[in-house]
Design a protein around this motif. Structure first.
Motif, PDB file in Angstrom:
ATOM      1  N   GLU A   6      68.308   5.266  -9.218  1.00 39.28           N
ATOM      2  CA  GLU A   6      67.291   4.821 -10.171  1.00 39.28           C
ATOM      3  C   GLU A   6      67.556   3.350 -10.466  1.00 39.28           C
ATOM      4  N   TYR A   7      66.522   2.648 -10.889  1.00 41.04           N
ATOM      5  CA  TYR A   7      66.651   1.233 -11.200  1.00 41.04           C
ATOM      6  C   TYR A   7      66.367   0.989 -12.667  1.00 41.04           C
ATOM      7  N   ILE A   8      67.169   0.135 -13.271  1.00 39.98           N
ATOM      8  CA  ILE A   8      67.019  -0.229 -14.671  1.00 39.98           C
ATOM      9  C   ILE A   8      66.831  -1.737 -14.744  1.00 39.98           C
ATOM     10  N   ILE A   9      65.806  -2.133 -15.512  1.00 39.15           N
ATOM     11  CA  ILE A   9      65.487  -3.548 -15.688  1.00 39.15           C
ATOM     12  C   ILE A   9      65.696  -3.885 -17.159  1.00 39.15           C
ATOM     13  N   THR A  10      66.483  -4.936 -17.433  1.00 36.46           N
ATOM     14  CA  THR A  10      66.739  -5.339 -18.812  1.00 36.46           C
ATOM     15  C   THR A  10      65.951  -6.607 -19.151  1.00 36.46           C
ATOM     16  N   PHE A  11      65.770  -6.826 -20.456  1.00 36.59           N
ATOM     17  CA  PHE A  11      64.924  -7.915 -20.942  1.00 36.59           C
ATOM     18  C   PHE A  11      65.567  -8.626 -22.125  1.00 36.59           C
ATOM     19  N   THR A  12      65.065  -9.820 -22.425  1.00 32.94           N
ATOM     20  CA  THR A  12      65.567 -10.583 -23.567  1.00 32.94           C
ATOM     21  C   THR A  12      64.885 -10.182 -24.868  1.00 32.94           C
ATOM     22  N   SER A  13      63.714  -9.537 -24.762  1.00 37.79           N
ATOM     23  CA  SER A  13      63.002  -9.141 -25.978  1.00 37.79           C
ATOM     24  C   SER A  13      62.197  -7.871 -25.719  1.00 37.79           C
TER      25      SER A  13
END
Length: 88
Positions: A6-13
């Motif tokens: 699975e892929y997880i994408i992180t963000f700044t907000s």
């Protein structure tokens, strides 16, 4: 036995996370907004989970759709333990 990645994408907000979810849904991907796992540092506390996609295609689509993200991770369950690896 096949290993599901699975892929997880992180963000700044959270704004970027919600916008990315909308853009990816419109592009036919099926992201799921989740709380960031403890093993992953996310500045906003949310991330997107995408089940078993091609990492190269995912990186390209994020760039093509101008999705602003901080990191891309893989997540695998091995013997019942989740393992995370940063991909960028």
């Amino acid at each position: 036995m096949a290993v599901m990645v699975e892929y997880i994408i992180t963000f700044t907000s959270s704004h970027h996370a919600l916008k990315a979810e909308q853009v990816l849904n419109e592009a036919g991907w099926k992201p799921r907004l989740i709380a960031s796992p403890r093993a992953i540092s996310s500045q906003c506390g949310f991330c997107l989970l995408l089940a078993d996609n091609n990492e190269c295609a995912l990186s390209e689509i994020l760039t093509t759709l101008s999705v602003s993200y901080t990191h891309l991770y893989t997540r695998q369950s091995i013997n019942g333990v989740r393992h995370y690896a940063q991909q960028d």
